[in-house]
Motif scaffolding. Structure first.
Motif, short mmCIF file in Angstrom:
data_model
loop_
_atom_site.label_atom_id
_atom_site.label_comp_id
_atom_site.label_asym_id
_atom_site.label_seq_id
_atom_site.Cartn_x
_atom_site.Cartn_y
_atom_site.Cartn_z
N ARG A 1 32.79 22.66 43.43
CA ARG A 1 32.53 23.93 42.74
C ARG A 1 32.07 23.73 41.31
N LEU A 2 32.47 22.61 40.70
CA LEU A 2 32.08 22.30 39.34
C LEU A 2 31.02 21.21 39.38
N PHE A 3 29.95 21.40 38.62
CA PHE A 3 28.85 20.44 38.63
C PHE A 3 28.60 19.94 37.22
N ARG B 1 26.67 26.28 39.49
CA ARG B 1 26.34 25.93 40.88
C ARG B 1 24.87 26.27 41.17
N ALA B 2 24.40 27.42 40.67
CA ALA B 2 23.01 27.83 40.90
C ALA B 2 22.04 26.85 40.24
N ASP B 3 22.35 26.42 39.02
CA ASP B 3 21.49 25.45 38.35
C ASP B 3 21.50 24.10 39.06
N ALA B 4 22.66 23.70 39.55
CA ALA B 4 22.76 22.45 40.30
C ALA B 4 21.91 22.51 41.57
N LEU C 1 18.30 22.05 40.68
CA LEU C 1 18.00 20.65 40.38
C LEU C 1 17.84 19.82 41.65
N VAL C 2 18.73 20.04 42.62
CA VAL C 2 18.65 19.30 43.88
C VAL C 2 17.38 19.69 44.63
N GLU C 3 17.05 20.97 44.67
CA GLU C 3 15.83 21.40 45.36
C GLU C 3 14.58 20.85 44.68
N ASN C 4 14.58 20.78 43.36
CA ASN C 4 13.46 20.16 42.65
C ASN C 4 13.33 18.68 43.00
N PHE D 1 25.61 23.03 49.44
CA PHE D 1 25.22 24.37 49.04
C PHE D 1 25.16 25.40 50.16
N GLN D 2 25.37 25.00 51.40
CA GLN D 2 25.31 25.99 52.48
C GLN D 2 26.62 26.15 53.20
#
Length: 89
Positions: free
Chosen positions: A35-37, A54-57, A60-63, A88-89
């Motif tokens: 939960r913490l990144f 979490r949204a920013d993480a 970053l992973v998708e990029n 994330f899912q």
């Protein structure tokens, strides 16, 4: 990317490496709750932990996934897709 990496955060305990972001920067999450990144930077002053949402993480992973797909590294891409799904899912 096939090797699991862990770091010990001074406050939050054991962190699990999600992926490389760029040279000298990696994304880590808390081992159990995920939960913490943190973006962990390794510079001349040692390790620096910067917390992110979490949204920013996820962004970053998708990029990173897009970058790996464009670079033609299918094995790393496939591994990161699996990490993305698990985290994330």
């Amino acid at each position: 990317m096939g090797i699991e990496s862990y770091l010990n955060h001074p406050t939050f305990g054991l962190l699990f490496r999600v992926c490389l972001i760029e040279e000298h920067q990696e994304l880590f999450t808390t081992l159990y709750a995920q939960r913490l990144f943190f973006i962990v930077s390794n510079g001349s002053g040692g390790l620096q932990f910067d917390s992110i949402s979490r949204a920013d993480a996820k962004i970053l992973v998708e990029n990173r996934m897009r970058w790996l797909r464009r670079q033609g590294t299918p094995q790393e891409y496939t591994q990161l897709v699996a990490v993305h799904r698990q985290t994330f899912q």
